[in-house]
Design an enzyme around this catalytic site. Structure first.
Site, PDB file in Angstrom:
ATOM      1  N   SER A   1     107.890 -74.377  29.256  1.00 57.25           N
ATOM      2  CA  SER A   1     107.905 -75.762  29.731  1.00 57.25           C
ATOM      3  C   SER A   1     108.820 -76.332  30.930  1.00 57.25           C
ATOM      4  O   SER A   1     109.229 -77.348  31.041  1.00 57.25           O
ATOM      5  CB  SER A   1     108.164 -76.750  28.447  1.00 57.25           C
ATOM      6  OG  SER A   1     107.372 -76.391  27.611  1.00 57.25           O
ATOM      7  N   ARG A   2     109.183 -75.195  31.700  1.00 58.76           N
ATOM      8  CA  ARG A   2     110.022 -75.345  33.100  1.00 58.76           C
ATOM      9  C   ARG A   2     111.474 -75.835  32.677  1.00 58.76           C
ATOM     10  O   ARG A   2     112.178 -76.534  33.258  1.00 58.76           O
ATOM     11  CB  ARG A   2     109.261 -76.447  33.926  1.00 58.76           C
ATOM     12  CG  ARG A   2     108.000 -75.928  34.573  1.00 58.76           C
ATOM     13  CD  ARG A   2     108.099 -74.583  35.333  1.00 58.76           C
ATOM     14  NE  ARG A   2     107.049 -74.030  35.940  1.00 58.76           N
ATOM     15  CZ  ARG A   2     106.043 -73.302  35.532  1.00 58.76           C
ATOM     16  NH1 ARG A   2     106.363 -72.645  34.276  1.00 58.76           N
ATOM     17  NH2 ARG A   2     105.020 -72.867  36.416  1.00 58.76           N
ATOM     18  N   LEU A   3     111.865 -75.770  31.467  1.00 60.38           N
ATOM     19  CA  LEU A   3     113.049 -75.845  30.940  1.00 60.38           C
ATOM     20  C   LEU A   3     114.019 -74.708  31.071  1.00 60.38           C
ATOM     21  O   LEU A   3     114.499 -74.297  30.137  1.00 60.38           O
ATOM     22  CB  LEU A   3     113.152 -76.579  29.450  1.00 60.38           C
ATOM     23  CG  LEU A   3     112.474 -77.744  29.419  1.00 60.38           C
ATOM     24  CD1 LEU A   3     112.400 -78.340  27.835  1.00 60.38           C
ATOM     25  CD2 LEU A   3     113.156 -78.973  30.394  1.00 60.38           C
TER      26      LEU A   3
ATOM     27  N   LYS B   1     102.652 -70.323  35.153  1.00 61.09           N
ATOM     28  CA  LYS B   1     102.815 -69.288  34.368  1.00 61.09           C
ATOM     29  C   LYS B   1     104.259 -69.860  33.541  1.00 61.09           C
ATOM     30  O   LYS B   1     104.908 -70.424  34.265  1.00 61.09           O
ATOM     31  CB  LYS B   1     103.218 -68.037  35.184  1.00 61.09           C
ATOM     32  CG  LYS B   1     103.990 -66.878  34.007  1.00 61.09           C
ATOM     33  CD  LYS B   1     104.351 -65.717  34.879  1.00 61.09           C
ATOM     34  CE  LYS B   1     105.144 -64.762  34.102  1.00 61.09           C
ATOM     35  NZ  LYS B   1     104.221 -64.143  32.945  1.00 61.09           N
TER      36      LYS B   1
END
Length: 211
Positions: free
Chosen positions: A189-191, A8
């Site tokens: 983007s997992r940042l 997600k």
């Protein structure tokens, strides 16, 4: 679909240093209230991790029952696995995950028992079946069958019928006194945004961590 394909992307909110209060308890309270307002299922549910003196860990979900400048409080059977581990190694980690808000809070710190007065005040506020249940279960001990537990429950219901249910000596609260609190906000983007507070020389120091 494989487990590895489940993902997600988080896009609801951002978190900057300017957004975060200088006191992490104030910030936690604000986020907690937002979780309640968003109707998160059991917003006070938290993962509690403990460890034996030789560092063998265990974790479980418990419910937060109080928070103030002193720390985060939960209640349990002191004879339970977590109770025994905290007696021998009085440090713990807590983790809240509010998926609906794409937020997580991690807390690390020393653990101490709350006073018997504080434990009794909370215990007496619990529903009657829960108070009787605390007398019935020897948490984490081996139980031969469900029927044995139900028989003990019936016996205690009769024992306390029509009278007060006192606080058991084996039951009460723990307070996690934080020395580190991290606020995590999911980002694309997992940042992710991670703002950490660490107690240094008696003061909270705020810093951003790399995702």
């Amino acid at each position: 679909m494989s487990i590895a394909d489940i993902r997600k992307d988080y896009r609801l909110h951002a978190l900057s240093e300017a957004d975060v209060a200088d006191d992490p308890i104030v910030q936690f309270t604000a986020w907690f209230n937002e979780a309640v307002k968003a109707e998160v299922v059991e917003p006070n549910a938290m993962c509690l991790a403990t460890a034996t003196p030789d560092a063998y860990p265990s974790a479980r979900i418990v419910l937060l029952k109080g928070v103030d400048a002193r720390g985060f409080v939960f209640y349990t059977d002191y004879r339970s696995r977590k109770g025994s581990e905290l007696a021998d190694n009085p440090c713990a980690s807590l983790c809240f995950f509010w998926a609906e808000l794409e937020r997580q809070v991690r807390i690390n710190g020393a653990v101490q028992r709350v006073s018997r007065t504080e434990s009794d005040e909370y215990f007496q506020s619990r529903p009657l079946p829960s108070r009787i249940g605390a007398w019935t279960s020897s948490q984490s001990s081996v139980l031969s069958s469900r029927e044995v537990l139900e028989a003990q429950l019936a016996e205690n219901a009769q024992r306390f019928a029509g009278g007060p249910v006192p606080l058991p000596a084996h039951w009460g609260g723990f307070r996690v006194v934080p020395d580190e609190i991290e606020f995590w906000q999911g980002r694309a983007s997992r940042l992710h945004d991670r703002i950490q507070f660490r107690r240094e020389a008696g003061q909270w120091v705020k810093r951003r961590l790399s995702p």
